[in-house]
Design a protein around this motif. Structure first.
Motif, PDB file in Angstrom:
ATOM      1  N   ARG A 220      24.243  34.674  56.927  1.00  0.00           N
ATOM      2  CA  ARG A 220      22.983  33.954  57.045  1.00  0.00           C
ATOM      3  C   ARG A 220      23.340  32.473  57.104  1.00  0.00           C
ATOM      4  N   HIS A 221      22.821  31.772  58.107  1.00  0.00           N
ATOM      5  CA  HIS A 221      23.140  30.341  58.295  1.00  0.00           C
ATOM      6  C   HIS A 221      22.993  29.543  56.995  1.00  0.00           C
TER       7      HIS A 221
ATOM      8  N   ARG B 137       9.218  26.948  53.149  1.00  0.00           N
ATOM      9  CA  ARG B 137       8.267  27.355  54.192  1.00  0.00           C
ATOM     10  C   ARG B 137       8.884  28.461  55.059  1.00  0.00           C
ATOM     11  N   PHE B 138       8.034  29.364  55.525  1.00  0.00           N
ATOM     12  CA  PHE B 138       8.493  30.389  56.467  1.00  0.00           C
ATOM     13  C   PHE B 138       8.905  29.701  57.760  1.00  0.00           C
ATOM     14  N   CYS B 139      10.163  29.776  58.106  1.00  0.00           N
ATOM     15  CA  CYS B 139      10.699  29.027  59.242  1.00  0.00           C
ATOM     16  C   CYS B 139      10.726  29.901  60.499  1.00  0.00           C
TER      17      CYS B 139
ATOM     18  N   ARG C 254      19.931  26.619  63.903  1.00  0.00           N
ATOM     19  CA  ARG C 254      20.582  26.693  62.586  1.00  0.00           C
ATOM     20  C   ARG C 254      21.692  27.744  62.529  1.00  0.00           C
TER      21      ARG C 254
ATOM     22  N   GLU D 130      15.799  35.172  63.859  1.00  0.00           N
ATOM     23  CA  GLU D 130      15.144  35.566  62.602  1.00  0.00           C
ATOM     24  C   GLU D 130      13.912  36.417  62.924  1.00  0.00           C
TER      25      GLU D 130
ATOM     26  N   ARG E 130       5.668  29.486  50.811  1.00  0.00           N
ATOM     27  CA  ARG E 130       5.594  30.804  50.162  1.00  0.00           C
ATOM     28  C   ARG E 130       4.877  30.737  48.815  1.00  0.00           C
TER      29      ARG E 130
ATOM     30  N   ARG F 259       7.105  39.768  52.819  1.00  0.00           N
ATOM     31  CA  ARG F 259       8.512  39.355  52.956  1.00  0.00           C
ATOM     32  C   ARG F 259       9.468  40.541  52.976  1.00  0.00           C
ATOM     33  N   ARG F 260       9.219  41.553  52.174  1.00  0.00           N
ATOM     34  CA  ARG F 260      10.278  42.532  51.945  1.00  0.00           C
ATOM     35  C   ARG F 260       9.939  43.985  52.270  1.00  0.00           C
TER      36      ARG F 260
ATOM     37  N   HIS G 231      20.509  35.326  60.565  1.00  0.00           N
ATOM     38  CA  HIS G 231      19.417  34.928  59.658  1.00  0.00           C
ATOM     39  C   HIS G 231      19.242  35.955  58.541  1.00  0.00           C
ATOM     40  N   GLY G 232      18.484  35.540  57.522  1.00  0.00           N
ATOM     41  CA  GLY G 232      18.262  36.420  56.379  1.00  0.00           C
ATOM     42  C   GLY G 232      17.819  37.805  56.818  1.00  0.00           C
ATOM     43  N   ASN G 233      16.787  37.844  57.662  1.00  0.00           N
ATOM     44  CA  ASN G 233      16.212  39.155  57.974  1.00  0.00           C
ATOM     45  C   ASN G 233      16.878  39.860  59.147  1.00  0.00           C
TER      46      ASN G 233
ATOM     47  N   VAL H 216      16.421  32.750  46.153  1.00  0.00           N
ATOM     48  CA  VAL H 216      15.689  33.264  47.325  1.00  0.00           C
ATOM     49  C   VAL H 216      14.562  34.198  46.866  1.00  0.00           C
TER      50      VAL H 216
ATOM     51  N   GLN I 272      11.486  32.448  45.587  1.00  0.00           N
ATOM     52  CA  GLN I 272      10.698  31.646  46.527  1.00  0.00           C
ATOM     53  C   GLN I 272       9.284  32.187  46.699  1.00  0.00           C
TER      54      GLN I 272
HETATM   55  O1  LIG Z   1      13.464  31.634  58.564  1.00  0.00           O
HETATM   56  C1  LIG Z   1      13.698  32.458  57.701  1.00  0.00           C
HETATM   57  O2  LIG Z   1      14.933  32.924  57.399  1.00  0.00           O
HETATM   58  P1  LIG Z   1      16.317  32.173  57.737  1.00  0.00           P
HETATM   59  O3  LIG Z   1      16.328  30.959  56.821  1.00  0.00           O
HETATM   60  O4  LIG Z   1      17.419  33.139  57.373  1.00  0.00           O
HETATM   61  O5  LIG Z   1      16.333  31.812  59.205  1.00  0.00           O
HETATM   62  C2  LIG Z   1      12.585  33.108  56.975  1.00  0.00           C
HETATM   63  O6  LIG Z   1      11.578  32.166  56.751  1.00  0.00           O
HETATM   64  C3  LIG Z   1      13.116  33.783  55.729  1.00  0.00           C
HETATM   65  O7  LIG Z   1      12.050  34.073  54.909  1.00  0.00           O
HETATM   66  P2  LIG Z   1      12.058  35.218  53.792  1.00  0.00           P
HETATM   67  O8  LIG Z   1      13.255  35.024  52.875  1.00  0.00           O
HETATM   68  O9  LIG Z   1      10.758  34.984  53.081  1.00  0.00           O
HETATM   69  O10 LIG Z   1      12.101  36.530  54.516  1.00  0.00           O
END
Ligand SMILES: O=C(OP(=O)(O)O)[C@H](O)COP(=O)(O)O
Length: 258
Positions: A10-11, A21-23, A62, A89, A100, A116-117, A188-190, A248, A251
């Motif tokens: 994850r970056h 903020r949701f990015c 990112r 993402e 959030r 989110r999950r 990315h995270g997801n 995380v 958040q």
């Molecule tokens: O842009 C996002 O993820 P990223 O920082 O991994 O690119 C999301 O806003 C991550 O949000 P979450 O941790 O609430 O799923």
């Protein structure tokens, strides 16, 4: 027996990670701390003697910036970097840009946790009235995708992320791994969580408790069928990693935003 090593990352922290903020599909650059995280990650990988043959990123800055910083810190700038929107993402729909903690105050922590999950709940779709709609869909990068802009997502569940990521994984990433290339996926995270769910066979319920902190490389050792032969390893100082995971997770708590 372990045949292949695959690294997911994850970056490093982005500006909106810091602001909670949701990015998602908004193209934020790394924060100063995020730059440092990516460089630290590269140094750690170098110290541990890893060498990459190929890096895959999303088309969000990112993840690309993180890949560059990691390769630079490793002295492996020459390694090819291949980009696809399919590693982007998760598209958070109309939640993009929202804080959030404020969402948790308005809608409750449980609702934010579900958004989110949960595996198969899609957040409300983004539409033309959303402040970031034009910034996303008028961006030239989305004219380069293998689907027309009108067919790109307007919001996604984690399941829908996996549905758009898997064809790319199978057609483009898997052949490289099978050819013996050591691959880093800087995403990315997801998008990383979706791939982990697939590779590790994590259930729809259990994936809710898998959290990835920014800038921490995840090492998967895979057998000849690309099945993990041991638990994933998050590389680095384990106490710091646990603290970053908790940050995380927290958040989504309803505390006043700072
Ligand atoms: O842009 C996002 O993820 P990223 O920082 O991994 O690119 C999301 O806003 C991550 O949000 P979450 O941790 O609430 O799923």
């Amino acid at each position: 027996m372990s045949k292949y090593k695959l690294f997911l990352l994850r970056h490093g922290e982005g500006a909106w990670n810091k602001e909670n903020r949701f990015c998602s599909w908004v193209d934020q650059k790394l924060s100063e701390d995020g730059v440092k995280e990516a460089q630290d990650c590269g140094r750690l990988l170098k110290e541990q003697g890893y060498k990459f043959d190929l890096v895959f990123t999303s088309i969000l800055s990112r993840s690309i910036q993180t890949a560059w910083l990691v390769l630079e810190a490793m002295g492996q700038e020459w390694v090819p970097v291949v980009k696809s929107w399919r590693l982007n993402e998760r598209h958070y729909g109309s939640l993009i840009g929202l804080n959030r903690a404020e969402m948790a105050q308005q809608h409750g922590e449980e609702k934010v946790k579900l958004w989110r999950r949960s595996y198969d709940i899609t957040p409300p779709l983004i539409d033309e009235s959303h402040p970031y709609f034009l910034e996303i869909y008028n961006d030239r990068r989305y004219t380069t995708c293998d689907v027309p802009i009108k067919d790109l997502p307007r919001a996604e569940s984690l399941k829908e992320v996996l549905d758009r990521l898997l064809p790319y994984w199978n057609s483009t990433v898997v052949p490289e791994i099978r050819n013996g290339r050591t691959v880093l996926i800087s995403a990315h995270g997801n998008s990383c969580r979706a791939l982990l769910k697939y590779l590790e066979g994590i259930s729809d319920e259990d994936i809710a408790s898998v959290t990835l902190p920014t800038g921490i490389p995840v090492l998967l050792e895979l057998d000849e069928n690309l099945k993990p032969v041991k638990p994933r390893q998050l590389l680095g100082d384990q106490a710091k990693i646990q603290a970053a995971i908790k940050k995380v997770e927290d958040q989504g708590k309803a505390k006043p935003s700072t």
